[in-house]
Design an enzyme around this catalytic site. Sequence first.
Site, mmCIF file in Angstrom:
data_model
loop_
_atom_site.group_PDB
_atom_site.id
_atom_site.type_symbol
_atom_site.label_atom_id
_atom_site.label_comp_id
_atom_site.label_asym_id
_atom_site.label_seq_id
_atom_site.Cartn_x
_atom_site.Cartn_y
_atom_site.Cartn_z
ATOM 1 N NE ARG A 4 -3.565 -2.342 2.547
ATOM 2 C CZ ARG A 4 -3.284 -3.568 2.996
ATOM 3 N NH1 ARG A 4 -2.098 -3.817 3.510
ATOM 4 N NH2 ARG A 4 -4.174 -4.522 2.931
ATOM 5 C CE LYS A 15 -7.560 -1.950 5.313
ATOM 6 N NZ LYS A 15 -8.237 -2.001 4.015
ATOM 7 C CG HIS A 36 -5.102 0.610 -4.149
ATOM 8 N ND1 HIS A 36 -4.468 0.384 -2.941
ATOM 9 C CD2 HIS A 36 -6.065 -0.337 -4.247
ATOM 10 C CE1 HIS A 36 -5.041 -0.640 -2.331
ATOM 11 N NE2 HIS A 36 -6.003 -1.098 -3.105
ATOM 12 N NE ARG A 94 -3.083 -3.759 -1.515
ATOM 13 C CZ ARG A 94 -2.441 -4.540 -0.662
ATOM 14 N NH1 ARG A 94 -1.132 -4.587 -0.659
ATOM 15 N NH2 ARG A 94 -3.112 -5.282 0.192
ATOM 16 C CG HIS A 153 -5.916 -9.140 1.129
ATOM 17 N ND1 HIS A 153 -6.097 -9.544 -0.168
ATOM 18 C CD2 HIS A 153 -5.792 -7.800 1.069
ATOM 19 C CE1 HIS A 153 -6.082 -8.503 -0.966
ATOM 20 N NE2 HIS A 153 -5.893 -7.426 -0.230
ATOM 21 C CE1 TYR A 197 -6.694 -6.999 -6.584
ATOM 22 C CE2 TYR A 197 -6.536 -8.360 -4.639
ATOM 23 C CZ TYR A 197 -6.494 -7.127 -5.232
ATOM 24 O OH TYR A 197 -6.249 -6.018 -4.477
#
Length: 185
Positions: free
Chosen positions: A2, A27, A133, A136, A159, A168
């Site tokens: 990120r 995150k 982004h 990513r 994640h 994805y």
Amino acid sequence: MRIMEALRLRVKDVDFGRREILVRDGKGAKDRVTMLPDRLFPVLRAHLIEAKRLHRMDLQDGFGAAWMPFALARKYPTAANEWAWQYVFPADRRSADPRTGIMRRHHISDQSFQRAMREALRASGIAKPATPHTLRHSFATHLLEAGYDIRTVQELLGHKDVSTTMIYTHVLNRGGRGVVSPLDR
């Protein structure tokens, strides 16, 4: 990575020998390891040489102390001046730390990075909207297209839940549910 994970990256978290980057406090306040592509070695090494020169100049001018997270500033009082704790992407000028008022060199701003992305997009002639982004998303998509398993991609992206990574997989369905038409053979 990120945007803010990349901007907050410290020199000590880039490991050329292991070809990996340690993302700290990403995150969800979690740490993770992601890959360091071999193609970036020469560019990143050259960048770090310039960043180190900047750090030495700051030290000579009586500055050079990076912001230290949490209680580390008390635990390691001299670490803030060490090269290992400096940002990989330092700002081009020093500024007052809004928390303490101390003059120091922070990392570049996310707006600077986004502006550079817009300029690169324009210069490349790509006529599609994209943001940092988007890179990513492209990273995840390319890994899945290359046959890497969803759990590996989940781990590299940081994640928490695999269902987030599953978004994805929709790009892997190429019309007709992934069937190649005999006409295209």
